[in-house]
Design a protein around this motif. Structure first.
Motif, PDB file in Angstrom:
ATOM      1  N   LEU A 186       0.722  -0.873  -0.020  1.00 30.57           N
ATOM      2  CA  LEU A 186      -0.449  -0.047  -0.156  1.00 30.57           C
ATOM      3  C   LEU A 186       0.896   1.077   0.093  1.00 30.57           C
ATOM      4  O   LEU A 186       1.421   0.755   0.553  1.00 30.57           O
ATOM      5  N   THR A 187       0.036   2.286  -0.282  1.00 33.39           N
ATOM      6  CA  THR A 187       0.674   3.576  -0.267  1.00 33.39           C
ATOM      7  C   THR A 187      -0.185   4.831  -0.252  1.00 33.39           C
ATOM      8  O   THR A 187      -1.281   4.298  -0.507  1.00 33.39           O
ATOM      9  N   VAL A 188       0.529   5.469   0.352  1.00 31.74           N
ATOM     10  CA  VAL A 188      -0.435   7.116   0.773  1.00 31.74           C
ATOM     11  C   VAL A 188       0.562   7.761   0.421  1.00 31.74           C
ATOM     12  O   VAL A 188       1.297   8.088   0.782  1.00 31.74           O
ATOM     13  N   LEU A 189      -0.169   8.354  -0.523  1.00 29.13           N
ATOM     14  CA  LEU A 189      -0.067   9.892  -0.436  1.00 29.13           C
ATOM     15  C   LEU A 189      -0.130  10.970   0.134  1.00 29.13           C
ATOM     16  O   LEU A 189      -1.955  11.100  -0.045  1.00 29.13           O
ATOM     17  N   LEU A 190       0.190  11.964   0.381  1.00 28.85           N
ATOM     18  CA  LEU A 190      -0.271  12.932   1.545  1.00 28.85           C
ATOM     19  C   LEU A 190       0.612  14.580   0.876  1.00 28.85           C
ATOM     20  O   LEU A 190       1.554  14.675   0.298  1.00 28.85           O
ATOM     21  N   PHE A 191      -0.291  15.786   0.626  1.00 23.10           N
ATOM     22  CA  PHE A 191      -0.316  17.113  -0.539  1.00 23.10           C
ATOM     23  C   PHE A 191      -0.095  17.938   0.612  1.00 23.10           C
ATOM     24  O   PHE A 191      -0.237  19.206  -0.107  1.00 23.10           O
ATOM     25  N   GLY A 192       0.237  17.924   1.583  1.00 28.88           N
ATOM     26  CA  GLY A 192       0.138  19.537   2.333  1.00 28.88           C
ATOM     27  C   GLY A 192      -1.211  20.320   2.327  1.00 28.88           C
ATOM     28  O   GLY A 192      -2.114  19.339   2.325  1.00 28.88           O
ATOM     29  N   GLY A 193      -1.347  21.712   2.081  1.00 26.78           N
ATOM     30  CA  GLY A 193      -2.455  22.007   1.582  1.00 26.78           C
ATOM     31  C   GLY A 193      -3.050  22.143   0.531  1.00 26.78           C
ATOM     32  O   GLY A 193      -4.176  22.925   0.059  1.00 26.78           O
ATOM     33  N   LYS A 194      -2.353  20.867  -0.393  1.00 28.87           N
ATOM     34  CA  LYS A 194      -3.061  21.387  -1.979  1.00 28.87           C
ATOM     35  C   LYS A 194      -3.444  20.024  -2.163  1.00 28.87           C
ATOM     36  O   LYS A 194      -4.405  19.858  -3.261  1.00 28.87           O
ATOM     37  N   GLY A 195      -4.536  19.443  -1.666  1.00 30.32           N
ATOM     38  CA  GLY A 195      -5.281  18.653  -1.769  1.00 30.32           C
ATOM     39  C   GLY A 195      -5.521  17.510  -0.624  1.00 30.32           C
ATOM     40  O   GLY A 195      -4.601  17.403   0.176  1.00 30.32           O
ATOM     41  N   SER A 196      -6.771  16.757  -1.156  1.00 30.06           N
ATOM     42  CA  SER A 196      -6.643  15.080   0.271  1.00 30.06           C
ATOM     43  C   SER A 196      -5.569  14.049  -0.194  1.00 30.06           C
ATOM     44  O   SER A 196      -4.802  13.811  -1.829  1.00 30.06           O
ATOM     45  N   PRO A 197      -5.263  13.478   1.162  1.00 34.64           N
ATOM     46  CA  PRO A 197      -4.873  12.448   0.838  1.00 34.64           C
ATOM     47  C   PRO A 197      -5.296  10.977  -0.212  1.00 34.64           C
ATOM     48  O   PRO A 197      -6.628  11.090  -0.676  1.00 34.64           O
ATOM     49  N   ILE A 198      -4.091  10.583  -1.103  1.00 37.41           N
ATOM     50  CA  ILE A 198      -4.805   9.369  -2.377  1.00 37.41           C
ATOM     51  C   ILE A 198      -4.121   8.440  -1.570  1.00 37.41           C
ATOM     52  O   ILE A 198      -2.640   8.235  -1.642  1.00 37.41           O
ATOM     53  N   GLY A 199      -5.100   7.136  -1.814  1.00 35.31           N
ATOM     54  CA  GLY A 199      -4.258   6.046  -1.180  1.00 35.31           C
ATOM     55  C   GLY A 199      -3.938   5.117  -2.358  1.00 35.31           C
ATOM     56  O   GLY A 199      -4.813   5.230  -3.097  1.00 35.31           O
ATOM     57  N   PHE A 200      -3.219   4.239  -1.975  1.00 42.16           N
ATOM     58  CA  PHE A 200      -2.910   3.370  -3.427  1.00 42.16           C
ATOM     59  C   PHE A 200      -2.904   1.807  -2.732  1.00 42.16           C
ATOM     60  O   PHE A 200      -1.840   1.488  -2.050  1.00 42.16           O
ATOM     61  N   SER A 201      -3.647   0.893  -3.342  1.00 44.51           N
ATOM     62  CA  SER A 201      -3.332  -0.643  -3.444  1.00 44.51           C
ATOM     63  C   SER A 201      -2.402  -1.095  -4.307  1.00 44.51           C
ATOM     64  O   SER A 201      -3.035  -1.175  -5.376  1.00 44.51           O
ATOM     65  N   THR A 202      -1.363  -1.767  -4.020  1.00 40.91           N
ATOM     66  CA  THR A 202      -0.709  -2.853  -5.521  1.00 40.91           C
ATOM     67  C   THR A 202      -1.125  -4.121  -5.621  1.00 40.91           C
ATOM     68  O   THR A 202      -2.007  -4.601  -4.194  1.00 40.91           O
ATOM     69  N   VAL A 203      -1.151  -4.448  -7.184  1.00 37.40           N
ATOM     70  CA  VAL A 203      -1.636  -5.318  -7.589  1.00 37.40           C
ATOM     71  C   VAL A 203      -0.907  -5.979  -8.271  1.00 37.40           C
ATOM     72  O   VAL A 203       0.006  -4.861  -9.221  1.00 37.40           O
ATOM     73  N   VAL A 204      -0.868  -7.154  -8.319  1.00 39.92           N
ATOM     74  CA  VAL A 204       0.668  -7.860  -9.167  1.00 39.92           C
ATOM     75  C   VAL A 204       0.095  -7.867 -10.599  1.00 39.92           C
ATOM     76  O   VAL A 204       0.970  -7.197 -11.597  1.00 39.92           O
ATOM     77  N   TYR A 205      -1.556  -8.032 -11.180  1.00 46.09           N
ATOM     78  CA  TYR A 205      -1.831  -7.494 -12.805  1.00 46.09           C
ATOM     79  C   TYR A 205      -2.993  -6.343 -12.350  1.00 46.09           C
ATOM     80  O   TYR A 205      -4.354  -6.931 -11.345  1.00 46.09           O
ATOM     81  N   GLY A 206      -3.770  -5.541 -13.605  1.00 47.04           N
ATOM     82  CA  GLY A 206      -4.886  -5.118 -13.714  1.00 47.04           C
ATOM     83  C   GLY A 206      -4.457  -3.546 -13.640  1.00 47.04           C
ATOM     84  O   GLY A 206      -3.934  -3.258 -13.551  1.00 47.04           O
TER      85      GLY A 206
ATOM     86  N   THR B  90      -6.117   1.001  -9.030  1.00 43.41           N
ATOM     87  CA  THR B  90      -7.558   1.591  -8.138  1.00 43.41           C
ATOM     88  C   THR B  90      -6.037   2.711  -7.133  1.00 43.41           C
ATOM     89  O   THR B  90      -5.751   1.959  -6.447  1.00 43.41           O
ATOM     90  N   TYR B  91      -7.569   3.263  -6.824  1.00 43.81           N
ATOM     91  CA  TYR B  91      -7.276   4.938  -6.093  1.00 43.81           C
ATOM     92  C   TYR B  91      -8.163   4.958  -5.033  1.00 43.81           C
ATOM     93  O   TYR B  91      -9.439   4.972  -5.893  1.00 43.81           O
ATOM     94  N   PHE B  92      -7.900   5.580  -3.876  1.00 46.55           N
ATOM     95  CA  PHE B  92      -8.557   6.152  -3.097  1.00 46.55           C
ATOM     96  C   PHE B  92      -8.479   7.474  -2.294  1.00 46.55           C
ATOM     97  O   PHE B  92      -7.356   7.556  -2.206  1.00 46.55           O
ATOM     98  N   ASP B  93      -9.938   8.261  -2.795  1.00 46.60           N
ATOM     99  CA  ASP B  93      -9.413   9.684  -1.682  1.00 46.60           C
ATOM    100  C   ASP B  93     -10.136   9.891  -0.992  1.00 46.60           C
ATOM    101  O   ASP B  93     -11.019  11.219  -0.663  1.00 46.60           O
ATOM    102  N   GLN B  94     -11.217   8.396  -0.406  1.00 42.20           N
ATOM    103  CA  GLN B  94     -12.607   9.590   0.544  1.00 42.20           C
ATOM    104  C   GLN B  94     -11.249   9.203   1.846  1.00 42.20           C
ATOM    105  O   GLN B  94     -11.061   8.450   2.509  1.00 42.20           O
ATOM    106  N   GLU B  95     -12.043  10.354   3.030  1.00 46.24           N
ATOM    107  CA  GLU B  95     -11.283  10.391   4.178  1.00 46.24           C
ATOM    108  C   GLU B  95     -11.635   8.608   4.683  1.00 46.24           C
ATOM    109  O   GLU B  95     -10.450   8.705   5.477  1.00 46.24           O
ATOM    110  N   PRO B  96     -12.387   8.022   4.979  1.00 49.90           N
ATOM    111  CA  PRO B  96     -12.690   6.683   5.822  1.00 49.90           C
ATOM    112  C   PRO B  96     -11.895   5.567   4.946  1.00 49.90           C
ATOM    113  O   PRO B  96     -10.760   5.043   5.794  1.00 49.90           O
ATOM    114  N   ASP B  97     -11.611   5.462   2.879  1.00 49.60           N
ATOM    115  CA  ASP B  97     -10.267   4.634   3.234  1.00 49.60           C
ATOM    116  C   ASP B  97      -8.952   5.251   3.311  1.00 49.60           C
ATOM    117  O   ASP B  97      -8.210   4.268   4.082  1.00 49.60           O
ATOM    118  N   THR B  98      -8.568   6.343   2.586  1.00 57.79           N
ATOM    119  CA  THR B  98      -7.526   6.836   3.371  1.00 57.79           C
ATOM    120  C   THR B  98      -6.692   6.454   5.048  1.00 57.79           C
ATOM    121  O   THR B  98      -6.163   6.525   4.853  1.00 57.79           O
TER     122      THR B  98
END
Length: 291
Positions: free
Chosen positions: A226-246, A249-257
């Motif tokens: 998993l990866t969680v990216l934070l952007f300071g004051g320029k936007g809400s966090p974005i989460g990413f869960s790695t997959v082998v193939y396919g 998929t990203y998440f930007d809603q607060e409960p998920d991040t």
């Protein structure tokens, strides 16, 4: 061009347009002139805080000299950015998804990354990059020497943009012990990789690397990454869960991040501290030298 709520799709579009503008050597003022708007509106566009109508987007793409598949991909991104529905997750099905992930990384102020069984891409040495791409060649993509070289160049450029950013980022990584003892390429490649991590730590004060021992219990993300990216004051966090193939998929809603960040923090707490981790990397290197 109307003001709009920042969404994941608008952020993707904005970052893509920023990269294309910079590649074309155009200024934000010149881009604004093309669509008849002030430079500040281009700033808002590239931050994902405003949107373009189709004609304005076409004019910008003409101005940037964007053609072919890339042009169509940006037009498709523009259509997604104009949608109003609120999504729980975002699946990137368009061509060039790895480039858009790299754009997000480059714009982040903090990167929190955990990988299971593999050294994260941003920390990979050249030999490890080449070997890991060789392993997937002809399986996950059509075999091609030119394609392999393009993938290697992309990985190295992605590393440079993030690790050598003008404004240093906070970088936190947790790597599993088996990734450091793994069999990627050859014993020489693995030795190069371990020493590459130690070199990065010596030269990047904002980089933290922790190792999760193989015998550790309680890992909430075993077998995944998993990866969680934070952007300071320029936007809400974005989460990413790695997959082998396919698709990505990203998440930007607060409960998920928030859940992904809690997961990363739990793994951090289970891992060796940074000093102990560096000691273990050196120890593994010494063991393999004498094997």
């Amino acid at each position: 061009m109307a003001h709009a709520r920042q969404t994941f799709e608008r952020r993707q579009l904005g970052l893509t347009l920023r990269r294309l503008r910079e590649q074309a050597g155009r200024s934000q003022q010149a881009a604004g002139d093309v669509v008849g708007k002030a430079r500040t509106r281009i700033v808002e566009l590239e931050d994902g805080r405003t949107r373009l109508n189709p004609d304005e987007l076409l004019r910008l793409l003409d101005f940037y000299g964007v053609a072919g598949e890339e042009r169509q991909t940006v037009l498709d991104l523009g259509a997604l950015a104009r949608e109003r529905q609120k999504k729980r997750a975002h699946t990137d099905l368009l061509p060039g998804s790895f480039q858009r992930f790299a754009d997000l990384e480059a714009s982040a102020t903090e990167i929190n990354c955990y990988e299971f069984g593999i050294v994260p891409g941003l920390l990979q040495s050249l030999g490890y990059v080449r070997a890991s791409i060789d392993d997937g060649d002809g399986i996950w993509w059509e075999s091609s020497h030119a394609s392999q070289e393009q993938r290697i160049r992309f990985r190295l450029e992605r590393q440079a943009k993030t690790l050598e950013a003008p404004e240093p980022k906070t970088l936190r990584f947790v790597i599993t012990e088996d990734a450091l003892r793994g069999a990627v390429g050859s014993p020489e490649v693995m030795r190069e990789q371990r020493r590459h991590i130690l070199g990065l730590l010596a030269n990047n004060p904002n980089l933290v690397v922790q190792v999760l021992r193989s015998e550790t219990y309680g890992n909430p993300a075993r077998g995944s990454g998993l990866t969680v990216l934070l952007f300071g004051g320029k936007g809400s966090p974005i989460g990413f869960s790695t997959v082998v193939y396919g698709p990505s998929t990203y998440f930007d809603q607060e409960p998920d991040t928030a859940a992904l960040l809690r997961g990363f923090q739990r793994i951090q707490g289970l891992a060796l501290n940074p000093r102990e981790s560096a000691r273990l990397i050196r120890q593994i290197d010494k063991e393999t030298d004498h094997a």
